[in-house]
Design a protein around this motif. Structure first.
Motif, PDB file in Angstrom:
ATOM      1  N   LYS A 124       0.947  -0.862  -0.134  1.00  0.00           N
ATOM      2  CA  LYS A 124      -0.045  -0.108   0.120  1.00  0.00           C
ATOM      3  C   LYS A 124       0.803   1.121   0.163  1.00  0.00           C
ATOM      4  CE  LYS A 124      -3.453   0.101   2.796  1.00  0.00           C
ATOM      5  NZ  LYS A 124      -4.574  -0.204   3.924  1.00  0.00           N
ATOM      6  N   ASN A 125       0.387   2.294  -0.260  1.00  0.00           N
ATOM      7  CA  ASN A 125       1.131   3.619  -0.035  1.00  0.00           C
ATOM      8  C   ASN A 125       1.659   3.816   1.185  1.00  0.00           C
ATOM      9  OD1 ASN A 125      -1.093   4.606  -2.343  1.00  0.00           O
ATOM     10  ND2 ASN A 125       1.115   5.250  -2.903  1.00  0.00           N
ATOM     11  N   PHE A 126       2.697   3.996   1.545  1.00  0.00           N
ATOM     12  CA  PHE A 126       3.386   4.353   3.015  1.00  0.00           C
ATOM     13  C   PHE A 126       3.306   3.073   3.808  1.00  0.00           C
ATOM     14  CE2 PHE A 126       0.298   7.955   2.218  1.00  0.00           C
ATOM     15  CZ  PHE A 126       1.499   8.695   1.272  1.00  0.00           C
ATOM     16  N   SER A 135       2.335  13.243  -1.009  1.00  0.00           N
ATOM     17  CA  SER A 135       2.226  13.214   0.480  1.00  0.00           C
ATOM     18  C   SER A 135       0.814  12.567   0.664  1.00  0.00           C
ATOM     19  CB  SER A 135       2.188  14.945   0.796  1.00  0.00           C
ATOM     20  OG  SER A 135       1.579  15.659   0.054  1.00  0.00           O
ATOM     21  N   GLY A 136       0.715  12.205   1.846  1.00  0.00           N
ATOM     22  CA  GLY A 136      -0.813  11.967   2.096  1.00  0.00           C
ATOM     23  C   GLY A 136      -0.914  11.057   3.429  1.00  0.00           C
ATOM     24  N   ALA A 137      -1.589  10.425   4.004  1.00  0.00           N
ATOM     25  CA  ALA A 137      -1.732   9.790   4.997  1.00  0.00           C
ATOM     26  C   ALA A 137      -2.724   8.363   4.741  1.00  0.00           C
ATOM     27  CB  ALA A 137      -2.459  10.391   6.247  1.00  0.00           C
ATOM     28  N   ARG A 186      -7.207  12.174  -3.358  1.00  0.00           N
ATOM     29  CA  ARG A 186      -7.691  10.734  -3.783  1.00  0.00           C
ATOM     30  C   ARG A 186      -7.745   9.991  -2.701  1.00  0.00           C
ATOM     31  NH1 ARG A 186      -4.185   6.438  -5.027  1.00  0.00           N
ATOM     32  NH2 ARG A 186      -2.109   7.583  -5.393  1.00  0.00           N
ATOM     33  N   LEU A 242      -6.882   5.619   2.763  1.00  0.00           N
ATOM     34  CA  LEU A 242      -5.632   6.549   2.130  1.00  0.00           C
ATOM     35  C   LEU A 242      -6.129   7.860   1.742  1.00  0.00           C
ATOM     36  CD1 LEU A 242      -2.574   6.740   0.976  1.00  0.00           C
ATOM     37  CD2 LEU A 242      -3.860   5.919  -1.381  1.00  0.00           C
TER      38      LEU A 242
END
Lengths: 202, 202
Positions: free
Chosen positions: A157-159, B3-5, B35, B44
């Motif tokens: 997954k992202n991150f 960038s994101g979480a 997104r 996400l």
């Protein structure tokens, strides 16, 4: 070396206090080997990674046995330069030279294969951070390659990387990520979330 | 820059699905700038840090308004070398040269002073990781010094720093930690836990 985790347990039920209280006895076999401090956000466990991971695993499995949707989050750290050395936290993996990546991956695979079967399925995701070194992504990619072949890999997954499997193998995979990747005496952290009994789609 | 979480919301109630579903409309003002992808562990959010933090703040405040004990966890990242550049994520703080630490602290303080008042008290703790650089602790200590004077500081803990205050100021403090510390184009991550309505002792 100083190692440990800030852990939090979230049972999604009106009786969350009861589920947590009932699960706490799972920590009893480990209490002598841990320093434990609690406030309103998390509980600190200080000790060697093997003891900290076994304690987290058994606590989580005891809460998940309630059948309620339960999540455990842990902020895990070893070798933070801002923390004092603690003889209580020494393990062989943190001493001696930095072994080649392939050798470390092989040891990690052997450890996951030997993990106890808990009989509770868990999903998990974690991020590994190796700090204070150039080329930190080499260690992270090495760890991801280990995880992909660990038997607990679900998806990237992202991150973070997502796992699924028996709770024993899942916690063992994350334990190996902490102790085998990054320099032996280095500052390595993990952001871990483990979930059981979720009603949501994967 | 990317960038994101990865965020998760944990309402400690039998009706956790209802609390989450009711809170989701708080994301509506931000949906065009994000997104969003969801699975059984986390959601996400990809976008600029200001949008991601405002969305997390409003989602958490909406859930906490239920009066139930609610926790939000977020694995926040910017500049991960393993993620593609995304024009959707560009903000001025990530461009240009690395300003002196005192100048960045002053801008961070000004931003927290301007944070909207949400009217919901939260406790929070977070860990900042600045990756791929030597002397990463200088940036972390710089950030801790900013946080201690931010008006939201509660206490230092092993592995993290604890905050308490209005939810607007708390999220603003963590947002500033992400964008002002570490190299402008560098890889910086945060492990964040925010809690409201806890029955536990501090």
């Amino acid at each position: 070396m100083f190692s440990g985790a800030q852990i939090s347990l979230y049972p999604m039920t009106d009786d969350f206090v009861g589920v947590i209280t009932n699960a706490l006895s799972a920590l009893d076999p480990y209490r002598e080997k841990l320093r434990i401090e609690t406030d309103d956000i998390s509980t600190l466990l200080v000790g060697t990674p093997d003891v900290v991971f076994a304690a987290m695993r058994d606590l989580f499995a005891a809460a998940a046995a309630s059948g309620k949707h339960c999540v455990l989050h842990a902020t895990i750290s070893r070798g933070c330069p801002g923390e004092p050395d603690d003889p209580m936290c020494q393990v062989p993996e943190f001493l001696g030279p930095w072994a080649p990546l392939d050798e470390r991956k092989a040891k990690a695979h052997a450890a996951v294969a030997d993990a106890p079967v808990i009989g509770q399925e868990s999903a998990a995701q974690f991020s590994l951070y190796t700090l204070g070194i150039d080329g930190h992504m080499d260690e992270i990619y090495g760890c991801i390659d280990f995880v992909k072949n660990s038997g607990t890999f679900e998806k990237s997954k992202n991150f973070c990387t997502k796992l699924r499997g028996d709770t024993g193998a899942v916690f063992s995979t994350v334990h190996e990520a902490l102790v085998r990747f990054g320099p032996p005496a280095g500052h390595v952290t993990i952001d871990l979330t483990v979930s059981a009994n979720s009603p949501s789609k994967r």
